[in-house]
Design a protein around this motif. Structure first.
Motif, PDB file in Angstrom:
ATOM      1  N   ARG A  62      36.865 -40.020  -9.651  1.00 24.69           N
ATOM      2  CA  ARG A  62      37.734 -41.202  -9.640  1.00 24.69           C
ATOM      3  C   ARG A  62      39.007 -40.934  -8.838  1.00 24.69           C
ATOM      4  NH1 ARG A  62      36.670 -45.337 -13.196  1.00 24.69           N
ATOM      5  NH2 ARG A  62      38.877 -45.899 -13.326  1.00 24.69           N
ATOM      6  N   VAL A  63      39.555 -39.719  -8.969  1.00 24.26           N
ATOM      7  CA  VAL A  63      40.743 -39.376  -8.186  1.00 24.26           C
ATOM      8  C   VAL A  63      40.410 -39.407  -6.689  1.00 24.26           C
ATOM      9  CG1 VAL A  63      42.385 -37.532  -7.645  1.00 24.26           C
ATOM     10  CG2 VAL A  63      41.803 -38.014 -10.023  1.00 24.26           C
ATOM     11  N   ALA A  64      39.264 -38.838  -6.320  1.00 26.12           N
ATOM     12  CA  ALA A  64      38.849 -38.833  -4.910  1.00 26.12           C
ATOM     13  C   ALA A  64      38.624 -40.253  -4.404  1.00 26.12           C
ATOM     14  CB  ALA A  64      37.587 -37.996  -4.739  1.00 26.12           C
ATOM     15  N   CYS A  65      38.010 -41.090  -5.216  1.00 31.57           N
ATOM     16  CA  CYS A  65      37.752 -42.482  -4.820  1.00 31.57           C
ATOM     17  C   CYS A  65      39.051 -43.248  -4.608  1.00 31.57           C
ATOM     18  CB  CYS A  65      36.915 -43.186  -5.886  1.00 31.57           C
ATOM     19  SG  CYS A  65      35.215 -42.620  -6.002  1.00 31.57           S
ATOM     20  N   LEU A  66      39.982 -43.069  -5.538  1.00 29.48           N
ATOM     21  CA  LEU A  66      41.226 -43.823  -5.462  1.00 29.48           C
ATOM     22  C   LEU A  66      42.026 -43.452  -4.223  1.00 29.48           C
ATOM     23  CD1 LEU A  66      42.712 -45.946  -7.108  1.00 29.48           C
ATOM     24  CD2 LEU A  66      43.879 -44.112  -8.345  1.00 29.48           C
ATOM     25  N   ASP A  67      41.988 -42.168  -3.844  1.00 29.39           N
ATOM     26  CA  ASP A  67      42.807 -41.708  -2.723  1.00 29.39           C
ATOM     27  C   ASP A  67      42.127 -41.885  -1.371  1.00 29.39           C
ATOM     28  OD1 ASP A  67      45.261 -40.787  -1.927  1.00 29.39           O
ATOM     29  OD2 ASP A  67      44.791 -38.667  -2.178  1.00 29.39           O
ATOM     30  N   SER A  68      40.789 -41.969  -1.357  1.00 27.92           N
ATOM     31  CA  SER A  68      40.084 -42.061  -0.069  1.00 27.92           C
ATOM     32  C   SER A  68      39.371 -43.388   0.138  1.00 27.92           C
ATOM     33  CB  SER A  68      39.056 -40.930   0.046  1.00 27.92           C
ATOM     34  OG  SER A  68      38.024 -41.097  -0.901  1.00 27.92           O
ATOM     35  N   GLY A  69      39.168 -44.159  -0.911  1.00 23.99           N
ATOM     36  CA  GLY A  69      38.520 -45.461  -0.775  1.00 23.99           C
ATOM     37  C   GLY A  69      37.025 -45.440  -0.971  1.00 23.99           C
ATOM     38  N   LYS A  70      36.416 -44.273  -1.182  1.00 21.03           N
ATOM     39  CA  LYS A  70      34.955 -44.189  -1.300  1.00 21.03           C
ATOM     40  C   LYS A  70      34.475 -44.690  -2.653  1.00 21.03           C
ATOM     41  CE  LYS A  70      35.012 -39.918  -0.392  1.00 21.03           C
ATOM     42  NZ  LYS A  70      34.624 -38.570  -0.014  1.00 21.03           N
ATOM     43  N   THR A  71      33.162 -44.805  -2.773  1.00 20.73           N
ATOM     44  CA  THR A  71      32.554 -45.229  -4.028  1.00 20.73           C
ATOM     45  C   THR A  71      32.273 -44.013  -4.908  1.00 20.73           C
ATOM     46  OG1 THR A  71      30.274 -45.056  -3.241  1.00 20.73           O
ATOM     47  CG2 THR A  71      31.434 -47.135  -2.815  1.00 20.73           C
ATOM     48  N   MET A  72      31.974 -44.271  -6.183  1.00 17.28           N
ATOM     49  CA  MET A  72      31.678 -43.174  -7.113  1.00 17.28           C
ATOM     50  C   MET A  72      30.390 -42.457  -6.726  1.00 17.28           C
ATOM     51  SD  MET A  72      33.979 -42.664  -9.502  1.00 17.28           S
ATOM     52  CE  MET A  72      33.249 -42.071 -11.028  1.00 17.28           C
ATOM     53  N   VAL A  73      29.423 -43.194  -6.169  1.00 22.70           N
ATOM     54  CA  VAL A  73      28.182 -42.545  -5.728  1.00 22.70           C
ATOM     55  C   VAL A  73      28.485 -41.571  -4.589  1.00 22.70           C
ATOM     56  CG1 VAL A  73      25.946 -42.921  -4.638  1.00 22.70           C
ATOM     57  CG2 VAL A  73      26.698 -44.429  -6.468  1.00 22.70           C
ATOM     58  N   ASP A  74      29.299 -42.027  -3.635  1.00 20.51           N
ATOM     59  CA  ASP A  74      29.678 -41.149  -2.523  1.00 20.51           C
ATOM     60  C   ASP A  74      30.440 -39.922  -3.019  1.00 20.51           C
ATOM     61  OD1 ASP A  74      28.503 -42.745  -0.623  1.00 20.51           O
ATOM     62  OD2 ASP A  74      30.326 -43.862  -0.176  1.00 20.51           O
ATOM     63  N   ALA A  75      31.303 -40.134  -4.018  1.00 18.42           N
ATOM     64  CA  ALA A  75      32.064 -39.012  -4.562  1.00 18.42           C
ATOM     65  C   ALA A  75      31.158 -38.044  -5.309  1.00 18.42           C
ATOM     66  CB  ALA A  75      33.171 -39.524  -5.480  1.00 18.42           C
ATOM     67  N   SER A  76      30.182 -38.570  -6.020  1.00 11.30           N
ATOM     68  CA  SER A  76      29.256 -37.702  -6.759  1.00 11.30           C
ATOM     69  C   SER A  76      28.470 -36.818  -5.802  1.00 11.30           C
ATOM     70  CB  SER A  76      28.299 -38.547  -7.602  1.00 11.30           C
ATOM     71  OG  SER A  76      29.005 -39.243  -8.604  1.00 11.30           O
ATOM     72  N   LEU A  77      28.012 -37.405  -4.684  1.00  8.14           N
ATOM     73  CA  LEU A  77      27.228 -36.639  -3.715  1.00  8.14           C
ATOM     74  C   LEU A  77      28.107 -35.735  -2.860  1.00  8.14           C
ATOM     75  CD1 LEU A  77      24.756 -39.404  -2.457  1.00  8.14           C
ATOM     76  CD2 LEU A  77      24.167 -37.409  -3.831  1.00  8.14           C
ATOM     77  N   GLY A  78      29.143 -36.295  -2.295  1.00 10.45           N
ATOM     78  CA  GLY A  78      29.920 -35.587  -1.288  1.00 10.45           C
ATOM     79  C   GLY A  78      31.077 -34.760  -1.809  1.00 10.45           C
ATOM     80  N   GLU A  79      31.483 -34.985  -3.057  1.00 13.48           N
ATOM     81  CA  GLU A  79      32.595 -34.227  -3.631  1.00 13.48           C
ATOM     82  C   GLU A  79      32.117 -33.271  -4.725  1.00 13.48           C
ATOM     83  OE1 GLU A  79      35.463 -34.528  -2.253  1.00 13.48           O
ATOM     84  OE2 GLU A  79      35.856 -36.599  -1.651  1.00 13.48           O
ATOM     85  N   ILE A  80      31.414 -33.811  -5.722  1.00 15.69           N
ATOM     86  CA  ILE A  80      31.042 -33.013  -6.889  1.00 15.69           C
ATOM     87  C   ILE A  80      29.836 -32.125  -6.612  1.00 15.69           C
ATOM     88  CG2 ILE A  80      30.398 -33.076  -9.311  1.00 15.69           C
ATOM     89  CD1 ILE A  80      33.229 -34.109  -8.738  1.00 15.69           C
ATOM     90  N   LEU A  81      28.743 -32.735  -6.159  1.00 18.51           N
ATOM     91  CA  LEU A  81      27.491 -31.992  -6.007  1.00 18.51           C
ATOM     92  C   LEU A  81      27.641 -30.802  -5.064  1.00 18.51           C
ATOM     93  CD1 LEU A  81      24.516 -31.977  -6.893  1.00 18.51           C
ATOM     94  CD2 LEU A  81      23.995 -33.378  -4.896  1.00 18.51           C
ATOM     95  N   VAL A  82      28.260 -31.015  -3.913  1.00 18.59           N
ATOM     96  CA  VAL A  82      28.374 -29.933  -2.935  1.00 18.59           C
ATOM     97  C   VAL A  82      29.361 -28.856  -3.390  1.00 18.59           C
ATOM     98  CG1 VAL A  82      27.646 -31.301  -0.950  1.00 18.59           C
ATOM     99  CG2 VAL A  82      30.047 -31.307  -1.616  1.00 18.59           C
TER     100      VAL A  82
END
Length: 595
Positions: A131-151
């Motif tokens: 949620r922090v990544a989404c709020l600051d970059s504009g991405k969706t939670m799905v994008d954050a789950s794949l591109g931020e958390i998973l990797v």
């Protein structure tokens, strides 16, 4: 009845030792066990938070050096951040250098414990981090789950499992001349390293170099982008708090956010031993020029114009799956992905099928803010762009392509969201009949634009793929192993995925490109070793038997020594410490070959 003393004492001893070992392994404590800790999340990600919608969406504040942070999807203010100055950078590097001296003495087990502690926190708090990544970059939670958390989780898992093996001293082969030596390469900490990272993955890009650097025994100064200055502090505290929880100094990781005018002071600082740069090609020129003042090595990871080649023999059963992969490759994080697919190069039999399959799907994509949706508006497909500064250029490139014969199926311009009119949205775009000579096929877009190019053969597909200045990633889809492997061999890229997209990073293969996409690698063994001093060491194999010596003068031969023996002596210069002569007679002669 047999008595205890009738048993063999050695057997009793062995049983006793085995019992003690069993108890040890069953009941011992795990010295690397993760330590629980807490980092308070920012108030802005709490349920029901609403921020002031700014009228002027600019990071600069009139009359102040502060960085104005805001959510690019909604325009809501996230607060202001005071940027670092040259003096504060000096202090940060000094603190890091002092802390690194002790940190370099830690064992791999101690470093693994820190990473395991961090991994536990990420897994337990992944929704908040996303949620922090989404709020600051504009991405969706799905994008954050794949591109931020998973990797990030995979990076932590890989280093925990394989980091020590990657940095263990490595034996190297020698030769007959140096047979009395043994040789190895050691991977030792460099000291204080730095990472200057981009905004498109604010959590992963910041934490990834921290993971590698601290496991290698370094301290690190990590500079996040001013575009995501708000989240950098929270993300850095995840690493520093893990260090403190495990009994180490938080000074090992220093977070810096500054304006570009100050960034040069960091990148040219003599206290920095290595720089990892993730960003754009124009900025890379400045970073590398700056680093050259202190002769600081730089790993440069730049953007790309990644091709996806779709072969004619793609099976019917795989067609729908590959179409979805191409969609994700283009539109993940609104196209703001350095290894995102920017060109889909399709052979004739699949070209029109792709247009037919993808037109309704791309047209139906819904932009929006996943964090500000009503129950009736929950199906947001694509997030915002970090800024609207490049929208005019995008519109111009698309218009230029259409003027040269490309067909615009949908999108092609900025999108004014009815609920978030201040948000930075670009309409999901589908552009077909694009040719390699068009500007849009040569310049990096970093935007939600699906560009489809027709090709008549595998030869031409490879030529089109290699026609740009970039060469970061690539992918190829089809059934013929011969054609697939030919593309793998001949396409210019640092990474290639076969019948998939971007999975090379998910197994921590070395990440990076060639040509205009940069040089050097991070991730995997190569990434860990790149932030180390690669020290070559030679030692005497049998110091009691043989050592290197400077031969005596050629005109002072030993008794009975021939010209061949003297030449060999000059070539080798070896002292043999022992007894015996060439004929095997024990004579007490010490220097048979060398003096």
């Amino acid at each position: 009845m047999e008595r205890l003393q009738d048993y063999n004492p050695l057997l009793l001893y062995a049983v006793g030792v085995a019992t003690l070992c069993l108890f040890y392994f069953l009941f011992r404590g795990d010295s690397e066990k993760a330590v629980p800790y807490n980092v308070a999340p920012p108030e802005q990600v709490m349920s029901g938070w609403k921020g002031e919608v700014l009228q002027d969406l600019s990071m600069k504040v009139s009359g102040s050096s502060s960085i104005q942070c805001y959510a690019p999807a909604t325009g809501e203010s996230l607060g202001r951040v005071n940027p670092s100055t040259t003096s504060s950078i000096d202090r940060a590097i000094a603190k890091a250098a002092d802390a690194q001296i002790q940190w370099a003495q830690t064992t791999f087990a101690e470093r693994r414990k820190v990473l395991k502690t961090m991994l536990r926190f990420v897994l337990e708090n992944q929704e908040t981090i996303a949620r922090v990544a989404c709020l600051d970059s504009g991405k969706t939670m799905v994008d954050a789950s794949l591109g931020e958390i998973l990797v990030t989780v995979e990076k932590l898992r890989w280093v925990i499992a394989h980091g020590e093996d990657s940095l263990r001293n490595e034996s190297r082969p020698g030769n007959l001349l140096m047979a009395y030596k043994w040789h190895e390469v050691m991977w030792q900490p460099l000291g204080v390293v730095a990472a200057c990272v981009s905004w498109n993955y604010p959590f992963h890009n910041l934490i990834s170099p921290v993971i590698a650097s601290i496991f290698a025994g370094n301290a690190i100064i990590v500079k996040g982008s001013e575009n995501t200055a708000w989240s950098s502090s929270y993300f850095a505290s995840i690493a520093t708090s893990a260090l403190v929880a495990c009994g180490h100094s938080s000074d090992i990781v220093q977070s810096v956010v500054c304006w570009p005018s100050v960034a040069e002071y960091l990148t040219s600082h003599p206290g920095i031993a290595h720089i990892t740069f993730i960003g754009s090609r124009p900025v890379a020129h400045h970073v590398c020029a700056s680093a050259s003042k202190a002769l600081t090595p730089v790993c440069v990871e730049l953007g790309g114009k990644d091709p996806a080649i779709v072969l004619d023999d793609l099976s019917n059963s795989d067609f729908h799956r590959v179409s979805s992969i191409l969609m994700r490759g283009v539109f993940q994080s609104a196209g703001q992905n350095c290894i995102g697919i920017e060109r889909i190069i399709a052979l004739p039999n699949v070209y029109n099928r792709l247009i037919e399959q993808l037109t309704p799907r791309i047209t139906a994509l819904r932009p929006g803010s996943i964090l500000n949706t009503s129950p009736d508006d929950a199906s947001i497909d694509i997030g915002a762009c970090i800024s609207d500064a490049g929208f005019s250029r995008l519109e111009s490139l698309i218009a230029d392509a259409v003027a040269q014969g490309a067909r615009l199926i949908c999108g092609g311009k900025r999108y004014v969201h009815p609920q978030h009119p201040k948000g930075h949205f670009f309409a999901p775009t589908f552009l077909v009949d694009v040719t390699a000579s068009m500007k849009i096929a040569q310049e990096e877009l970093f935007a939600p634009v699906f560009t489809l190019m027709r090709t008549s053969s595998v030869d031409e597909a490879i030529a089109i793929a290699n026609s740009t200045p970039y060469a970061l990633g690539a992918s190829v889809y089809g059934s013929s192993n011969h054609d697939l492997e030919r593309v793998v061999r001949e396409v210019h890229a640092g990474m290639v995925a076969v019948n998939d997209f971007a999975v090379t990073y998910m197994v921590q293969l070395p990440f990076g490109g060639v040509k205009g996409s940069g040089y050097g690698r991070f991730a995997g063994q190569e990434g860990l070793r790149s932030v180390c001093n690669q020290k070559a060491v030679t030692r005497d194999r049998w110091p009691w038997l043989a050592k290197t010596s400077i031969p005596g003068p050629m005109d002072l031969p030993l008794k009975g020594e021939g010209a061949g023996q003297r030449a060999w002596k000059m070539a080798c210069g070896v002292v043999w410490v022992g007894y015996g002569d060439l004929r095997g007679k024990v004579t007490g002669v010490k220097n048979l070959i060398g003096l």
